[in-house]
Design a protein around this motif. Structure first.
Motif, PDB file in Angstrom:
ATOM      1  N   VAL A  71       0.856  -1.183   0.000  1.00  0.00           N
ATOM      2  CA  VAL A  71       0.000   0.000   0.000  1.00  0.00           C
ATOM      3  C   VAL A  71       0.891   1.232   0.000  1.00  0.00           C
ATOM      4  O   VAL A  71       1.736   1.400   0.889  1.00  0.00           O
ATOM      5  N   THR A  81      -7.293   1.007   4.279  1.00  0.00           N
ATOM      6  CA  THR A  81      -7.154  -0.045   3.269  1.00  0.00           C
ATOM      7  C   THR A  81      -6.299  -1.182   3.811  1.00  0.00           C
ATOM      8  O   THR A  81      -6.635  -2.366   3.662  1.00  0.00           O
ATOM      9  N   VAL A 107      -1.590  -1.063  -4.049  1.00  0.00           N
ATOM     10  CA  VAL A 107      -2.666  -0.077  -3.920  1.00  0.00           C
ATOM     11  C   VAL A 107      -2.039   1.304  -3.825  1.00  0.00           C
ATOM     12  O   VAL A 107      -1.194   1.551  -2.957  1.00  0.00           O
ATOM     13  N   ASN A 133      -6.998   4.106  -4.767  1.00  0.00           N
ATOM     14  CA  ASN A 133      -7.860   4.596  -3.685  1.00  0.00           C
ATOM     15  C   ASN A 133      -7.439   6.044  -3.430  1.00  0.00           C
ATOM     16  O   ASN A 133      -6.720   6.340  -2.478  1.00  0.00           O
ATOM     17  N   GLY A 188     -11.862   2.117   1.832  1.00  0.00           N
ATOM     18  CA  GLY A 188     -10.827   1.161   2.226  1.00  0.00           C
ATOM     19  C   GLY A 188     -11.322  -0.267   2.146  1.00  0.00           C
ATOM     20  O   GLY A 188     -10.623  -1.162   1.657  1.00  0.00           O
ATOM     21  N   VAL A 244     -11.969  -1.289  -1.687  1.00  0.00           N
ATOM     22  CA  VAL A 244     -10.739  -1.573  -2.434  1.00  0.00           C
ATOM     23  C   VAL A 244     -10.087  -2.856  -1.933  1.00  0.00           C
ATOM     24  O   VAL A 244      -9.596  -3.669  -2.735  1.00  0.00           O
ATOM     25  N   ALA A 245     -10.103  -3.079  -0.623  1.00  0.00           N
ATOM     26  CA  ALA A 245      -9.535  -4.326  -0.092  1.00  0.00           C
ATOM     27  C   ALA A 245     -10.256  -5.537  -0.654  1.00  0.00           C
ATOM     28  O   ALA A 245      -9.625  -6.538  -1.039  1.00  0.00           O
TER      29      ALA A 245
END
Length: 419
Positions: free
Chosen positions: A5, A15, A251, A378, A393, A396-397
């Motif tokens: 991330v 996230t 991400v 994100n 979060g 997107v996860a």
């Protein structure tokens, strides 16, 4: 699965939490010395579920001209020689029509409502403290014209099922008793009862600690030089100090700085930094201090109670990536707190701050997949990163881990900019 991330603001950390909770091995990279030190540091503190709206709305271009001519102006545009800035401004103006406004607001409300619904579970699971309150937002009108104009907002709130109350002067004082001291300065208000408040940075730090306990690795002081791509997929993130950091998926949650690493690999997002200002001051007398959030409609400034502090935030300055905090930069936000709550806080101890909000011209964040199978976005939350953090979060996860998200992704991905 190992997920890298990029970014340790509230968006990146939430996230990381949802990824780790579902079994992923997570590494978070940030150029700062700790979490939440940029846009998440001293924002308005509002969880603005009822006020989730794009800045691009019918009538805004004319209002913008008026705002820029005000003595204590809520908007300022520096005349930079920047094709990127002016292109973004033109795109925003093109969204200032009724049809685009309703489409964009619907997309934004979808994310913020989901965030409102999932955040209580995160708080219950982690037990973190962040000076949170659930007493709503009071949009304060200084004129009868503003009060009348709010009817359009009331219609939209009704359409999206956001609870609200229209209040006269006495009813506003019943909600915020300290306003009795300045009752002649406003005529009424619109109270958004589902809104909440809280310290975004305090939340981000506390959640970072929980993530660390869950096994998430945080690497600070790592400026990202580039995203390495080979054979149509991302193979690593190149940093200035640690070199290349690799994973199975990536991400990008770098806020306004996302475009700096995405553009070179062919992902062109209209995310532009819009500068905001805030001051934070200690409460001196609870009886004369705000109890929740008051939004001054005239100056577009929010005053929020955060425990034994008051956060005052607002203004929109389009000035590129400048993070300069000039000696008079916070004059407008200071004026508003002195005007409405003159006995509530110690302005002599006010701590000034400025940050860059990652804005899209349509107001909607950019979430989910990209043209690279293992790179996800994100970013682009503008002034609503704190409001949308938990929802975006989690969405997107889920996508990174191959799960179907609980809300529709229609209009939320980078695909809407493909043309």
């Amino acid at each position: 699965m190992k997920v890298v991330v990029m970014g340790a603001g509230v968006i990146g950390v939430t996230t990381a939490y949802y990824l780790s909770k579902q079994g992923a091995e997570v590494v978070v990279i940030d150029r700062q010395t700790g979490p939440g030190l940029e846009t998440s540091y001293a924002n308005a503190g509002q969880l603005s579920y009822g006020m989730t709206s794009p800045w691009a709305a019918p009538g805004i271009p004319m209002k913008a001209v008026k705002w820029m001519l005000m003595k204590r102006r809520p908007l300022f545009i520096w005349p930079l020689i920047s094709p990127t800035m002016w292109k973004w401004c033109v795109q925003m103006v093109r969204n200032c029509n009724e049809e685009s406004y309703r489409i964009n607001k619907g997309r934004m409300v979808r994310v913020s409502s989901y965030s409102r619904d999932v955040m209580p579970d995160l708080i219950a699971e982690t037990g973190i403290e962040y000076d949170g309150r659930q007493q709503g937002t009071l949009q304060l009108f200084r004129t009868a014209k503003q009060m009348k104009a709010s009817k359009a907002d009331q219609d939209i709130l009704t359409e999206y099922g956001s609870p609200y109350e229209v209040l006269g002067r006495d009813a506003c004082i019943a909600v915020e008793p300290a306003l009795a001291e300045v009752r002649n300065k406003f005529v009424g208000g619109l109270r958004l009862t589902a809104d909440r408040t809280g310290d975004c940075r305090m939340f981000t730090i506390a959640l970072t600690e929980k993530c660390s306990e869950m096994g998430v690795e945080f690497h600070y002081g790592q400026s990202i030089k580039s995203i390495a791509v080979e054979g149509g997929k991302v193979v690593g993130v190149d940093t200035e100090i640690a070199g290349r950091i690799t994973g199975d998926a990536y991400v990008c949650a770098m806020g306004s700085y996302a475009v700096n690493v995405l553009t070179p690999i062919g992902i062109k997002l209209p995310v532009y930094p819009v500068k905001g200002y805030s001051v934070t001051l200690p409460v001196t007398d609870d009886a004369f201090a705000p109890q929740s959030t008051i939004m001054d409609e005239t100056h577009k400034v929010a005053i929020t109670r955060l425990g034994d502090r008051i956060r005052v935030a607002g203004q929109a300055e389009i000035a590129g990536y400048s993070d300069r905090l000039g000696p008079h930069a916070t004059d407008t936000v200071k004026h508003v707190i002195k005007d409405l709550f003159p006995k509530g806080g110690d302005i002599s101890k006010a701590e000034g701050w400025t940050g860059l909000r990652p804005m899209t011209p349509d107001g909607t964040p950019v979430l989910g997949p990209t043209q690279y199978d293992n790179l996800f976005l994100n970013t682009g939350h503008g002034t609503l990163g704190w409001t949308m953090a938990c929802g975006s979060g989690r969405v997107v996860a889920d996508i990174v881990l191959g799960k179907t998200p609980e809300i529709s992704m229609d209009g939320l991905t980078a695909a809407r900019y493909a043309r």
